[in-house]
Scaffold this motif. Structure first.
Motif, PDB file in Angstrom:
ATOM      1  N   ILE A   1       0.639  -1.418   0.357  1.00  0.00           N
ATOM      2  CA  ILE A   1       0.231  -0.226   0.134  1.00  0.00           C
ATOM      3  C   ILE A   1       0.833   1.311   0.238  1.00  0.00           C
ATOM      4  CG2 ILE A   1      -1.544   1.581   1.356  1.00  0.00           C
ATOM      5  CD1 ILE A   1      -2.711  -1.726   2.377  1.00  0.00           C
ATOM      6  N   LEU A   2       1.795   0.889   0.982  1.00  0.00           N
ATOM      7  CA  LEU A   2       2.392   2.621   1.006  1.00  0.00           C
ATOM      8  C   LEU A   2       3.709   2.644  -0.124  1.00  0.00           C
ATOM      9  CD1 LEU A   2       3.982   2.031   4.357  1.00  0.00           C
ATOM     10  CD2 LEU A   2       2.316   3.765   4.154  1.00  0.00           C
ATOM     11  N   GLN A   3       4.059   1.942  -0.900  1.00  0.00           N
ATOM     12  CA  GLN A   3       4.863   1.477  -2.215  1.00  0.00           C
ATOM     13  C   GLN A   3       3.796   2.348  -3.198  1.00  0.00           C
ATOM     14  OE1 GLN A   3       6.495  -1.956  -2.701  1.00  0.00           O
ATOM     15  NE2 GLN A   3       7.960  -1.628  -1.147  1.00  0.00           N
ATOM     16  N   ARG A   4       2.877   1.986  -2.893  1.00  0.00           N
ATOM     17  CA  ARG A   4       1.216   2.616  -4.370  1.00  0.00           C
ATOM     18  C   ARG A   4       1.139   3.968  -4.320  1.00  0.00           C
ATOM     19  NH1 ARG A   4      -0.572   0.556  -9.860  1.00  0.00           N
ATOM     20  NH2 ARG A   4      -2.971   0.968  -9.478  1.00  0.00           N
ATOM     21  N   VAL A   5       1.180   4.055  -2.972  1.00  0.00           N
ATOM     22  CA  VAL A   5       0.700   5.496  -2.967  1.00  0.00           C
ATOM     23  C   VAL A   5       2.043   6.405  -2.499  1.00  0.00           C
ATOM     24  CG1 VAL A   5      -0.128   7.128  -0.856  1.00  0.00           C
ATOM     25  CG2 VAL A   5      -1.077   4.821  -1.271  1.00  0.00           C
ATOM     26  N   GLY A   6       2.844   5.785  -2.429  1.00  0.00           N
ATOM     27  CA  GLY A   6       4.297   7.166  -1.922  1.00  0.00           C
ATOM     28  C   GLY A   6       3.752   8.129  -1.067  1.00  0.00           C
ATOM     29  N   ASP A   7       4.228   9.677  -1.820  1.00  0.00           N
ATOM     30  CA  ASP A   7       4.378  10.644  -1.061  1.00  0.00           C
ATOM     31  C   ASP A   7       2.871  11.989  -1.276  1.00  0.00           C
ATOM     32  OD1 ASP A   7       5.300  11.603  -3.805  1.00  0.00           O
ATOM     33  OD2 ASP A   7       6.476  12.719  -2.441  1.00  0.00           O
ATOM     34  N   HIS A   8       2.015  10.919  -2.275  1.00  0.00           N
ATOM     35  CA  HIS A   8       0.734  11.518  -2.579  1.00  0.00           C
ATOM     36  C   HIS A   8      -0.094  11.894  -2.249  1.00  0.00           C
ATOM     37  CE1 HIS A   8       2.108  11.763  -7.168  1.00  0.00           C
ATOM     38  NE2 HIS A   8       2.761  11.160  -7.293  1.00  0.00           N
ATOM     39  N   PRO A   9      -0.929  13.188  -1.745  1.00  0.00           N
ATOM     40  CA  PRO A   9      -1.956  12.943  -0.715  1.00  0.00           C
ATOM     41  C   PRO A   9      -2.908  11.679  -0.786  1.00  0.00           C
ATOM     42  CG  PRO A   9      -1.700  15.413  -1.699  1.00  0.00           C
ATOM     43  CD  PRO A   9      -1.029  14.091  -2.161  1.00  0.00           C
ATOM     44  N   ALA A  10      -3.255  11.665  -0.121  1.00  0.00           N
ATOM     45  CA  ALA A  10      -4.422   9.902   0.010  1.00  0.00           C
ATOM     46  C   ALA A  10      -5.557  10.480   0.826  1.00  0.00           C
ATOM     47  CB  ALA A  10      -3.559   8.831   0.636  1.00  0.00           C
ATOM     48  N   PHE A  11      -6.450   9.462   0.367  1.00  0.00           N
ATOM     49  CA  PHE A  11      -7.640   9.073   0.908  1.00  0.00           C
ATOM     50  C   PHE A  11      -7.901   7.675   1.893  1.00  0.00           C
ATOM     51  CE2 PHE A  11     -12.080   8.778   1.831  1.00  0.00           C
ATOM     52  CZ  PHE A  11     -12.697  10.234   2.656  1.00  0.00           C
ATOM     53  N   LEU A  12      -8.009   6.825   2.501  1.00  0.00           N
ATOM     54  CA  LEU A  12      -8.083   5.974   3.370  1.00  0.00           C
ATOM     55  C   LEU A  12      -9.475   5.915   2.994  1.00  0.00           C
ATOM     56  CD1 LEU A  12      -7.381   3.493   4.195  1.00  0.00           C
ATOM     57  CD2 LEU A  12      -7.175   4.598   6.776  1.00  0.00           C
ATOM     58  N   SER A  13     -10.727   4.465   2.517  1.00  0.00           N
ATOM     59  CA  SER A  13     -11.657   4.553   2.568  1.00  0.00           C
ATOM     60  C   SER A  13     -12.386   2.955   3.245  1.00  0.00           C
ATOM     61  CB  SER A  13     -12.640   4.703   1.386  1.00  0.00           C
ATOM     62  OG  SER A  13     -13.721   4.256   1.523  1.00  0.00           O
ATOM     63  N   VAL A  14     -12.861   2.730   4.267  1.00  0.00           N
ATOM     64  CA  VAL A  14     -12.334   1.277   4.655  1.00  0.00           C
ATOM     65  C   VAL A  14     -13.927   1.426   4.262  1.00  0.00           C
ATOM     66  CG1 VAL A  14     -11.744   0.014   7.089  1.00  0.00           C
ATOM     67  CG2 VAL A  14     -10.789   2.133   6.253  1.00  0.00           C
ATOM     68  N   ASP A  15     -14.643   0.145   4.386  1.00  0.00           N
ATOM     69  CA  ASP A  15     -15.891  -0.524   4.165  1.00  0.00           C
ATOM     70  C   ASP A  15     -15.941  -1.471   5.366  1.00  0.00           C
ATOM     71  OD1 ASP A  15     -18.158  -2.074   3.554  1.00  0.00           O
ATOM     72  OD2 ASP A  15     -17.890  -1.544   1.754  1.00  0.00           O
ATOM     73  N   ILE A  16     -17.096  -1.366   6.100  1.00  0.00           N
ATOM     74  CA  ILE A  16     -16.368  -2.489   7.329  1.00  0.00           C
ATOM     75  C   ILE A  16     -16.567  -3.603   7.024  1.00  0.00           C
ATOM     76  CG2 ILE A  16     -18.626  -2.694   7.696  1.00  0.00           C
ATOM     77  CD1 ILE A  16     -15.879  -1.963  10.571  1.00  0.00           C
ATOM     78  N   ASP A  17     -17.178  -3.930   5.713  1.00  0.00           N
ATOM     79  CA  ASP A  17     -17.291  -5.648   5.188  1.00  0.00           C
ATOM     80  C   ASP A  17     -15.750  -5.967   5.125  1.00  0.00           C
ATOM     81  OD1 ASP A  17     -16.775  -4.308   2.804  1.00  0.00           O
ATOM     82  OD2 ASP A  17     -18.941  -4.838   2.169  1.00  0.00           O
ATOM     83  N   PHE A  18     -15.192  -4.777   4.805  1.00  0.00           N
ATOM     84  CA  PHE A  18     -13.515  -5.110   4.588  1.00  0.00           C
ATOM     85  C   PHE A  18     -13.472  -7.178   5.661  1.00  0.00           C
ATOM     86  CE2 PHE A  18      -8.743  -5.382   6.144  1.00  0.00           C
ATOM     87  CZ  PHE A  18      -8.193  -5.678   5.827  1.00  0.00           C
ATOM     88  N   PHE A  19     -13.577  -6.180   7.038  1.00  0.00           N
ATOM     89  CA  PHE A  19     -14.011  -7.504   8.241  1.00  0.00           C
ATOM     90  C   PHE A  19     -14.555  -8.653   7.757  1.00  0.00           C
ATOM     91  CE2 PHE A  19     -12.050  -3.555   9.584  1.00  0.00           C
ATOM     92  CZ  PHE A  19     -11.302  -3.524  10.287  1.00  0.00           C
ATOM     93  N   ASP A  20     -14.715 -10.118   8.347  1.00  0.00           N
ATOM     94  CA  ASP A  20     -14.874 -11.309   8.178  1.00  0.00           C
ATOM     95  C   ASP A  20     -16.368 -10.405   9.240  1.00  0.00           C
ATOM     96  OD1 ASP A  20     -15.351 -14.209   7.647  1.00  0.00           O
ATOM     97  OD2 ASP A  20     -16.404 -13.637   9.482  1.00  0.00           O
ATOM     98  N   PRO A  21     -17.444 -11.930   8.742  1.00  0.00           N
ATOM     99  CA  PRO A  21     -19.045 -10.488   9.559  1.00  0.00           C
ATOM    100  C   PRO A  21     -19.461 -11.411  10.750  1.00  0.00           C
ATOM    101  CG  PRO A  21     -19.512 -12.348   7.308  1.00  0.00           C
ATOM    102  CD  PRO A  21     -18.430 -12.028   7.697  1.00  0.00           C
TER     103      PRO A  21
END
Length: 329
Positions: A224-244
């Motif tokens: 993740i860090l390599q993909r973003v680099g030093d660009h301004p980033a927005f993190l979006s967490v859909d709670i369904d990332f976690f197991d139900p």
């Protein structure tokens, strides 16, 4: 010490007072604010279960258990950050395009002032309003999406604005940089291989749940860090990332997801990520009888606040320089 912080829980009990996130002051001006938590109580962009309009209220209630010192990152959040709860953005239930416009208008002055925005959803469609506000201040941002779905479908029932089309719309509007963006955690039954291939065709990097497990949490965070680099980033967490099993109160649950400790450990590995905003979405209290989904969502926000405090502690700017434009702009 930050200008705005919660009251001392040893002097004022956690169960008392007006319910804000972490019992933070309710402030409606960006002056003197580093981070603003905002409720985004809209859910009629959902295509299956609805009820996430009550998510912000549930997350705020669960957040009263949070304390100021993060023992793993060894940082006191409010020694380095001034944080407020800015209340809820105005929405129009049942009218998605109007609500997205209202959300963006509400958030734009905060983003323009350099305040880091933390959204409490709401279904995932609210992301488009958030990104419009953030991109107006920073230009297109890198999107880090923790989710079991790519949300890159073109339309549902002939309509282009839903929680399942939000990332495609954001790319079309030039709000995010696909070449700096990454989706982590994709899993579950899909309509066909084109569902995930469409996201890749838009330029997004995908790390499926299986690939993330093979990489390990540390390896996934590094990717993740390599993909973003030093660009301004927005993190979006859909709670369904976690197991139900850990987050049953969500709109479109998918089995085979991540345990709560895995998700929180992954977030801790993102120290140094140049965030200009984040959200946690798709919390449905009606399907969350024990409140564990809302509690997990509150802790996701807590982890991000700790990341921001650690970034400030380590002498890095809270966000990327205002007015900076990423490559290609």
């Amino acid at each position: 010490m930050g200008r705005y912080q919660p009251p001392d829980a040893l002097a004022f009990p956690r169960f008392a007072g007006i319910r804000t996130f972490m019992r933070l002051p309710h402030v409606q001006s960006p002056e003197g604010v580093d981070v603003a938590v905002v409720g985004l109580p809209f859910d009629t962009g959902a295509t299956f279960r609805v009820g996430a309009r009550f998510g912000p209220e549930a997350i705020r209630s669960a957040s009263v258990l949070l304390r100021p010192y993060h023992p793993f990152l060894r940082v006191n959040l409010f020694e380095h950050l001034s944080v407020v709860d800015a209340g809820d953005a105005p929405v129009a239930p049942g009218f998605i395009e109007d609500s997205l416009r209202r959300i963006a208008e509400f958030l734009t002055p905060w983003a323009a002032a350099g305040v880091i925005l933390i959204g409490l959803g709401g279904d995932h469609s609210v992301l488009l309003g958030e990104l419009r506000a953030v991109a107006a201040a920073y230009g297109p941002v890198a999107l880090v999406q923790l989710d079991s779905h790519p949300d890159t479908w073109d339309a549902y029932f002939g309509h282009r604005y839903t929680h399942g089309t939000v990332v495609r719309r954001a790319i079309e509007e030039g709000l995010i940089l696909p070449q700096r963006s990454i989706q982590v955690g994709l899993r579950g039954p899909i309509y066909g291989p084109e569902d995930w291939e469409a996201a890749r065709a838009l330029g997004l990097e995908i790390v499926t749940a299986g690939e993330a497990r093979a990489l390990g949490l540390e390896g996934t965070a590094r990717r993740i860090l390599q993909r973003v680099g030093d660009h301004p980033a927005f993190l979006s967490v859909d709670i369904d990332f976690f197991d139900p099993a850990y987050a049953p109160g969500t709109g479109t649950p998918e089995v085979g997801g991540f345990a709560s400790w895995e998700g929180l450990t992954l977030l801790r590995g993102l120290i140094g990520l140049p965030l200009v905003g984040m959200d946690v979405v798709e919390v449905l209290p009606a399907y969350d009888p024990a409140g564990i989904t809302a509690l997990l969502a509150a802790n996701v926000v807590y982890e991000v606040l700790a990341l921001l405090a650690a970034r400030r502690r380590d002498g890095l700017p809270a966000v990327a320089l205002l007015g900076a434009r990423p490559e290609g702009m």
